[in-house]
Motif scaffolding. Sequence first.
Motif, mmCIF file in Angstrom:
data_model
loop_
_atom_site.group_PDB
_atom_site.id
_atom_site.type_symbol
_atom_site.label_atom_id
_atom_site.label_comp_id
_atom_site.label_asym_id
_atom_site.label_seq_id
_atom_site.Cartn_x
_atom_site.Cartn_y
_atom_site.Cartn_z
ATOM 1 N N MET A 29 0.746 -1.298 -0.244
ATOM 2 C CA MET A 29 -0.026 -0.115 0.052
ATOM 3 C C MET A 29 0.919 1.132 0.031
ATOM 4 O O MET A 29 1.677 1.259 1.001
ATOM 5 N N TYR A 30 0.532 2.071 -0.880
ATOM 6 C CA TYR A 30 1.396 3.395 -1.062
ATOM 7 C C TYR A 30 0.315 4.611 -0.882
ATOM 8 O O TYR A 30 -0.400 4.652 -1.801
ATOM 9 N N HIS A 31 0.228 5.138 0.228
ATOM 10 C CA HIS A 31 -0.650 6.299 0.804
ATOM 11 C C HIS A 31 -0.188 7.667 0.402
ATOM 12 O O HIS A 31 1.063 7.959 0.902
ATOM 13 N N ALA A 32 -0.841 8.608 0.358
ATOM 14 C CA ALA A 32 -0.602 9.957 0.412
ATOM 15 C C ALA A 32 -1.927 10.922 0.773
ATOM 16 O O ALA A 32 -2.692 10.687 0.070
ATOM 17 N N HIS A 33 -2.030 11.420 1.925
ATOM 18 C CA HIS A 33 -3.143 11.836 2.342
ATOM 19 C C HIS A 33 -3.194 13.182 3.339
ATOM 20 O O HIS A 33 -1.869 13.070 3.676
ATOM 21 N N GLN A 34 -4.279 13.785 3.718
ATOM 22 C CA GLN A 34 -4.009 14.906 4.294
ATOM 23 C C GLN A 34 -4.282 14.628 6.029
ATOM 24 O O GLN A 34 -4.172 15.617 6.636
ATOM 25 N N GLY A 35 -4.467 13.422 6.282
ATOM 26 C CA GLY A 35 -4.985 13.159 8.089
ATOM 27 C C GLY A 35 -3.608 12.567 8.414
ATOM 28 O O GLY A 35 -2.698 12.290 7.683
ATOM 29 N N CYS A 36 -3.743 12.592 9.862
ATOM 30 C CA CYS A 36 -2.605 12.032 10.728
ATOM 31 C C CYS A 36 -3.073 10.486 10.716
ATOM 32 O O CYS A 36 -4.249 10.117 11.074
ATOM 33 N N GLU A 37 -1.972 9.621 10.904
ATOM 34 C CA GLU A 37 -2.348 8.261 10.703
ATOM 35 C C GLU A 37 -1.646 7.440 11.596
ATOM 36 O O GLU A 37 -0.482 7.690 11.805
ATOM 37 N N LEU A 235 9.866 22.083 5.765
ATOM 38 C CA LEU A 235 8.744 21.019 5.882
ATOM 39 C C LEU A 235 7.423 21.684 5.796
ATOM 40 O O LEU A 235 6.432 21.104 4.970
ATOM 41 N N LEU A 236 7.261 23.052 6.266
ATOM 42 C CA LEU A 236 5.676 23.548 6.081
ATOM 43 C C LEU A 236 5.677 23.855 4.492
ATOM 44 O O LEU A 236 4.556 23.499 4.132
ATOM 45 N N ARG A 237 6.625 24.173 3.889
ATOM 46 C CA ARG A 237 6.376 24.888 2.443
ATOM 47 C C ARG A 237 6.304 23.224 1.480
ATOM 48 O O ARG A 237 5.389 23.370 0.715
ATOM 49 N N ILE A 238 6.775 22.431 1.887
ATOM 50 C CA ILE A 238 6.645 21.134 1.089
ATOM 51 C C ILE A 238 5.236 20.482 1.493
ATOM 52 O O ILE A 238 4.478 20.049 0.649
ATOM 53 N N ARG A 239 4.759 20.624 2.652
ATOM 54 C CA ARG A 239 3.721 20.017 3.050
ATOM 55 C C ARG A 239 2.437 20.923 2.388
ATOM 56 O O ARG A 239 1.113 20.431 2.060
ATOM 57 N N GLU A 240 2.466 22.179 2.532
ATOM 58 C CA GLU A 240 1.811 22.940 1.546
ATOM 59 C C GLU A 240 1.573 22.787 0.172
ATOM 60 O O GLU A 240 0.521 22.671 -0.449
ATOM 61 N N ALA A 241 2.944 22.536 -0.385
ATOM 62 C CA ALA A 241 2.824 22.045 -1.807
ATOM 63 C C ALA A 241 2.197 20.866 -2.210
ATOM 64 O O ALA A 241 1.534 20.833 -3.238
ATOM 65 N N CYS A 242 2.253 19.939 -1.177
ATOM 66 C CA CYS A 242 1.618 18.457 -1.364
ATOM 67 C C CYS A 242 0.132 18.765 -1.567
ATOM 68 O O CYS A 242 -0.603 18.250 -2.346
ATOM 69 N N PHE A 267 12.580 24.521 -6.321
ATOM 70 C CA PHE A 267 11.399 24.058 -5.575
ATOM 71 C C PHE A 267 11.506 22.420 -5.906
ATOM 72 O O PHE A 267 11.322 21.579 -5.225
ATOM 73 N N CYS A 268 11.787 22.122 -7.493
ATOM 74 C CA CYS A 268 11.398 20.681 -7.868
ATOM 75 C C CYS A 268 12.492 19.827 -6.953
ATOM 76 O O CYS A 268 12.414 18.635 -6.612
ATOM 77 N N GLN A 269 13.733 20.425 -7.147
ATOM 78 C CA GLN A 269 14.909 19.784 -6.395
ATOM 79 C C GLN A 269 14.588 19.468 -4.744
ATOM 80 O O GLN A 269 14.933 18.335 -4.115
ATOM 81 N N LEU A 270 14.207 20.729 -4.135
ATOM 82 C CA LEU A 270 13.925 20.423 -2.916
ATOM 83 C C LEU A 270 12.810 19.514 -2.601
ATOM 84 O O LEU A 270 12.840 18.601 -1.753
ATOM 85 N N PHE A 271 11.656 19.411 -3.501
ATOM 86 C CA PHE A 271 10.613 18.511 -3.351
ATOM 87 C C PHE A 271 10.973 17.176 -3.357
ATOM 88 O O PHE A 271 10.708 16.319 -2.564
ATOM 89 N N LYS A 272 11.856 17.042 -4.347
ATOM 90 C CA LYS A 272 12.378 15.544 -4.511
ATOM 91 C C LYS A 272 13.128 14.883 -3.449
ATOM 92 O O LYS A 272 13.160 13.754 -3.064
ATOM 93 N N LYS A 273 13.967 15.811 -2.948
ATOM 94 C CA LYS A 273 14.944 15.460 -1.847
ATOM 95 C C LYS A 273 13.951 15.060 -0.662
ATOM 96 O O LYS A 273 14.317 14.143 0.093
ATOM 97 N N HIS A 274 12.907 15.608 -0.460
ATOM 98 C CA HIS A 274 12.097 15.401 0.820
ATOM 99 C C HIS A 274 11.002 14.557 0.682
ATOM 100 O O HIS A 274 10.711 13.596 1.658
ATOM 101 N N LYS A 275 10.738 14.160 -0.811
ATOM 102 C CA LYS A 275 9.404 13.184 -0.620
ATOM 103 C C LYS A 275 9.928 12.137 -1.678
ATOM 104 O O LYS A 275 9.008 11.056 -2.012
ATOM 105 N N VAL A 277 10.235 12.090 -4.801
ATOM 106 C CA VAL A 277 9.371 11.930 -6.224
ATOM 107 C C VAL A 277 9.471 13.455 -6.488
ATOM 108 O O VAL A 277 9.532 14.353 -5.701
ATOM 109 N N THR A 278 9.224 13.740 -7.995
ATOM 110 C CA THR A 278 9.314 15.117 -8.283
ATOM 111 C C THR A 278 7.829 15.558 -8.040
ATOM 112 O O THR A 278 6.866 14.596 -7.937
ATOM 113 N N PRO A 279 7.505 16.840 -7.857
ATOM 114 C CA PRO A 279 6.105 17.308 -7.816
ATOM 115 C C PRO A 279 5.272 16.838 -8.968
ATOM 116 O O PRO A 279 4.071 16.318 -8.463
ATOM 117 N N GLN A 280 5.487 16.629 -10.209
ATOM 118 C CA GLN A 280 4.483 16.271 -11.161
ATOM 119 C C GLN A 280 4.310 14.665 -10.831
ATOM 120 O O GLN A 280 3.011 14.243 -11.057
#
Length: 292
Positions: A29-37, A235-242, A267-275, A277-280
Amino acid sequence: MNRIEPMFMGGQLLFFSYRAENRDEDWRMYHAHQGCELLYVYEGAGTVTVESHTYPLKPGMLFLFQPYQLHQVEVPARIDGTYIRSNVTFDPLQVEGFLEPFPKLQAFLRKLWKGFLTRQVFDLSTDKRLPELFLEMESTRSQWDMPSKSEERALFLIAILHYLQKHVLQEEDSEPGVTEKTSGHAVQMVDWVESHFKEPFSLNRMAEACHLSPYHVSHLFKRVAGTTITEYLTLLRIREACALLAGTDKLVGDIAREVGQLGTPYFCQLFKKHKGVTPQTYRGMVRKTYER
């Protein structure tokens, strides 16, 4: 099972799954959602990957996932193997209102929700209090599993949060030498960052708003929050971007500017570093399953 699944709370306070079971089959299972789990494992053997970190999955393990964190659960099929777990996923924005009478617990929720957690995986194999709470939730589900019973559901969440605060994350919350005054400064600093993270950051502006020197702000923030201001800001910026990638059709470049006046390549470089995957790619993963 192999799928990407976004979970949109849709106004629900929480989703609760008690002792869900899979036998003799691969589970992925691969998840991405806005709740705390919260994921608690009764039986099973595999791995859990939270963005770029992989941990063993085994009985008695508790995993905490923050909003918009990519997390993958893999349990390979085994002869007579069974994967049994309970999940609680809740909307922290809704829960926060129920915690007004409990300011310390409300601050703890904000840490789970928006804070920098140095640990998100815990071995609770010798502590039966959490599975007992889940059993109590399941045994009284008929009394609160209706839209009009949000207060009853909130009471269970309050009990779970109190348990986590006192028995799971208590070491992180008991930083030696942190006085009430120091803690108050920390809350003020975090509030400032959360209110201004979409703007170009200025340590001097933050220090002036908090009535502290720039050096004191940097030192105190890391001491109390466990991370630097820059890391927390990211962390805040990446979460808002997601959230924007998952819930809007805005262009990646527009999102980069909206979450911090960032250039698109950076931004794309930063996003991939933390997530990882790329934003797209992140948007495509979430949208593909949502549409399906």
